[in-house]
Scaffold this motif. Structure first.
Motif, mmCIF file in Angstrom:
data_model
loop_
_atom_site.group_PDB
_atom_site.id
_atom_site.type_symbol
_atom_site.label_atom_id
_atom_site.label_comp_id
_atom_site.label_asym_id
_atom_site.label_seq_id
_atom_site.Cartn_x
_atom_site.Cartn_y
_atom_site.Cartn_z
ATOM 1 N N GLU A 1 0.824 -1.208 0.000
ATOM 2 C CA GLU A 1 0.000 0.000 0.000
ATOM 3 C C GLU A 1 0.862 1.264 0.000
ATOM 4 O O GLU A 1 0.521 2.248 -0.675
ATOM 5 C CB GLU A 1 -0.935 -0.002 1.211
ATOM 6 C CG GLU A 1 -2.070 -1.010 1.082
ATOM 7 C CD GLU A 1 -2.928 -1.114 2.330
ATOM 8 O OE1 GLU A 1 -4.137 -1.386 2.184
ATOM 9 O OE2 GLU A 1 -2.394 -0.917 3.451
ATOM 10 N N ARG A 2 1.966 1.246 0.699
ATOM 11 C CA ARG A 2 2.849 2.418 0.707
ATOM 12 C C ARG A 2 3.386 2.705 -0.686
ATOM 13 O O ARG A 2 3.502 3.874 -1.088
ATOM 14 C CB ARG A 2 4.000 2.206 1.698
ATOM 15 C CG ARG A 2 3.597 2.368 3.154
ATOM 16 C CD ARG A 2 4.809 2.484 4.063
ATOM 17 N NE ARG A 2 5.589 1.263 4.104
ATOM 18 C CZ ARG A 2 5.381 0.263 4.957
ATOM 19 N NH1 ARG A 2 4.383 0.336 5.840
ATOM 20 N NH2 ARG A 2 6.144 -0.812 4.943
ATOM 21 N N HIS A 48 0.586 4.325 -2.720
ATOM 22 C CA HIS A 48 0.440 5.727 -2.301
ATOM 23 C C HIS A 48 1.548 6.580 -2.901
ATOM 24 O O HIS A 48 1.303 7.708 -3.369
ATOM 25 C CB HIS A 48 0.474 5.826 -0.770
ATOM 26 C CG HIS A 48 -0.711 5.220 -0.090
ATOM 27 N ND1 HIS A 48 -1.972 5.214 -0.644
ATOM 28 C CD2 HIS A 48 -0.822 4.594 1.122
ATOM 29 C CE1 HIS A 48 -2.815 4.605 0.178
ATOM 30 N NE2 HIS A 48 -2.140 4.217 1.252
#
Length: 482
Positions: free
Chosen positions: A334-335, A338
C-alpha cells in the motif's frame, strides 16, 4: 495452544528463543504457536549436524544409495501432498491449486536431484606429464539454507535436494511467516531413511535465529533466497568468514510488448506473470513496457483482465488470487501505491483493498495497474512484491533497453514479438539471468536460475545446482604414463 517445536537430530525441540505465532492471512486468525531457536539452540543444532555428517557417513555413501533416499523423500512428499498444500495455504494464503502445484514441483525437484546424484561424473583432465590428473567433487559440510515465505515448499526443495545430493548436512531456517512446510519435509526425510541430524530445521526470526546460524564457525556455506538488503547483510558476514554464498534476491522484471506481438496471448502471460500468487514472486513481471503504437490497446486488455480476476478465500474453488502473505506485507504494498499516486501515477485498475465484506478480515489487495509514471518513480524502480503492475511506453529498441536495464535488479525479463531475430537481439542486451521470449514464467528444475546485479550471486537448479554445494579437489597420480 500447543507449541510446535523445531527439528534437530531427528526430534522436535522446544527452544530458548521468543515463541511466535503463525497467522492465517486470509482470516487474521492464529494458526498455532511455534518455538524459536536462540543462539544456544543454533550452536547445538550445528554441532548435531556436524557430528551426524561424520558419524553417518552420508557423504561417503555411493551415489545410488543417496539417490534412493532422495527418491524416497519425493515419494513421501507425494503421499502427504494434500497436507503439505494445506500447510502452505494456511500460512501464506496462496490458492489451493497453486499450493498443490508447488507440492508437486517440490517432489519433482527431489526426483531430479536423485537422478543428478546417481549420474553426474567427475573428469579426468588432459595430462601434461607423467601423471594421471582428475577431479573429485566433495561436500562442503554443514550448509545453512534460508528460505522465503512466498513459495516455501519449492524454494526449500530447491536448496535441500541438491545440497543433500552433494553429500552435505543441511540446516534450514524458514521464514517465520511460513515455518511449517520445512518441518514436515524434515520428518518425511527422516522416515525415508535420511540419517538423523543430516536435515534439521530451526524456526525463529532472522535476528534471533538467522544471524547466529550464518555466523557460526562450523557452517561452511549459506544459501539464501529473499530480499536484496538481507542478502547483502548475509554476504558481509560470509565475506568476513570467507565462506561461499548463493544469493537469489529481488527483482523488478521488465515484460516487453513490441507492436507486432500477439497482444491477446501476451496479455494473458502478463496477467499470470504479475498476478499469480498475488504478485509475490521474485520473477513477477512488474514493469510492462509497451511499444507506443499499441499502448492503449494493451492498457484496455490488461484492465479487463485485472478487473475479471476473482479475489477470494484460498479454499474457494473460484478464487484465482488469495490474500497477501501477511498484514505487514500488505502495508508495504500500500505504501508503494500511495507513493505512485504522489508521483503522478494514474490508477487504471484496483489500487486498494476489496470491497467484499467477507474478505475484510484478511490481508487482501486488489490487482492493480498504474500508468503515467516516469521510469524513475519509486514504484517503477523498487521491488513491490505484490499485485501491482506499472505500465510504461517505449519508442524503439534503444529507448527500451535503457529503460529495462535502468534498475539495480536483473533477475528475469519477458519479450513478445513475432520478429524472433529482434527478440533474440534484445534478449542478449537485457541484464537479466532469465529471459523468456513469447512466453513467461516457464521454469524448469533442469535449467540454471539466478540473477544479474543486485538480484544475486550464483545459479541454482540444473546439474550445476548440485555442484553449487560441492567443492572441487584436484588429484594427481604420479608415475603414470598415458
Amino acid at each position: 495452544m500447543s507449541r510446535t517445536g523445531f527439528f534437530v537430530g531427528g526430534e522436535r525441540v522446544q527452544g530458548s528463543g521468543q515463541p511466535f505465532a503463525s497467522v492465517n492471512p486470509a482470516t487474521g486468525e492464529t494458526n498455532y504457536e511455534l518455538a524459536a531457536a536462540g543462539a544456544g539452540d543454533v550452536a547445538h543444532c550445528v554441532a548435531i549436524a556436524k557430528e551426524a555428517l561424520a558419524r553417518s557417513q552420508w557423504c561417503g555413501l555411493r551415489p545410488p544409495e543417496r539417490a534412493r533416499i532422495l527418491g524416497a523423500i519425493a515419494d513421501g512428499i507425494v503421499a502427504r501432498s494434500e497436507d503439505l498444500a494445506m500447510i502452505q495455504l494456511r500460512e501464506n494464503g496462496k490458492v489451493l491449486a497453486e499450493c498443490r502445484a508447488q507440492v508437486a514441483s517440490a517432489a519433482a525437484t527431489f526426483r531430479y536431484y536423485a537422478a543428478v546424484c546417481e549420474t553426474a561424473g567427475a573428469e579426468v583432465t588432459p595430462s601434461r606429464g607423467d601423471y594421471l590428473s582428475m577431479t573429485s567433487y566433495e561436500p562442503i559440510g554443514v550448509v545453512a539454507a534460508i528460505t522465503p515465505w512466498n513459495s516455501p515448499l519449492t524454494m526449500e526443495a530447491q536448496k535441500i535436494a541438491p545440497a543433500l545430493a552433494g553429500g552435505n548436512a543441511v540446516i534450514v531456517k524458514p521464514s517465520e511467516v511460513t515455518p511449517s512446510g520445512a518441518l514436515a519435509v524434515a520428518e518425511i526425510a527422516l522416515a525415508a531413511g535420511l540419517p538423523a541430524g543430516i536435515l534439521n530445521v530451526l524456526t525463529g526470526t532472522g535476528v534471533e535465529t538467522g544471524i547466529p546460524l550464518v555466523s557460526h564457525p562450523d557452517v561452511r556455506m549459506v544459501s539464501f533466497t529473499g530480499g536484496t538488503e538481507t542478502g547483502r547483510s548475509i554476504a558481509k558476514i560470509a565475506a568476513e568468514r570467507l565462506i561461499p554464498v548463493a544469493l537469489e534476491l529481488g527483482g523488478k522484471s521488465p515484460h516487453i510488448i513490441f507492436e507486432d506481438a500477439d497482444l491477446e496471448r501476451a496479455a494473458a502471460a502478463v496477467q499470470d506473470g504479475i498476478f499469480e500468487g498475488s504478485g509475490q514472486s521474485c520473477v513477477a513481471g512488474s514493469r510492462l513496457f509497451v511499444q507506443r503504437p499499441v499502448l492503449q490497446r494493451m492498457i484496455e486488455l490488461m484492465r479487463a483482465r485485472a478487473e475479471a480476476i476473482a479475489v477470494g478465500m484460498p479454499l474457494d474453488p473460484g478464487s484465482k488470487m488469495g490474500p497477501l502473505a501477511s498484514f505487514r506485507h500488505r502495508e508495504h504494498v500500500e505504501r508503494f501505491v500511495h507513493s505512485a499516486r504522489a508521483e503522478g501515477g494514474e490508477i487504471l485498475a484496483g489500487g486498494g483493498r476489496p470491497s467484499d465484506a467477507g474478505l475484510a478480515k484478511g490481508a487482501f489487495y486488489m490487482p492493480t495497474l498504474i500508468g503515467g509514471l516516469d521510469p524513475s518513480a519509486h514504484a517503477c524502480r523498487e521491488e513491490i512484491f505484490g499485485p501491482v503492475l506499472c505500465i510504461l511506453a517505449f519508442d524503439d529498441e534503444e529507448d527500451l533497453v535503457a529503460q529495462a536495464n535502468g534498475t539495480a535488479y536483473g533477475l528475469a525479463a519477458g519479450i513478445w514479438s513475432l520478429d524472433v531475430t529482434r527478440a533474440l537481439r534484445v534478449a542478449r542486451r537485457l541484464e537479466a539471468g532469465t529471459v523468456w521470449i513469447n512466453t513467461y514464467k516457464q521454469l524448469s528444475i533442469a535449467t540454471p536460475f539466478g540473477g544479474y546485479k543486485d538480484s544475486g550471486i550464483g545459479r541454482e537448479k540444473g546439474v550445476g545446482g548440485m555442484r553449487l554445494y560441492q567443492q572441487i579437489k584436484s588429484i594427481y597420480l604420479g608415475g603414470v604414463r598415458l
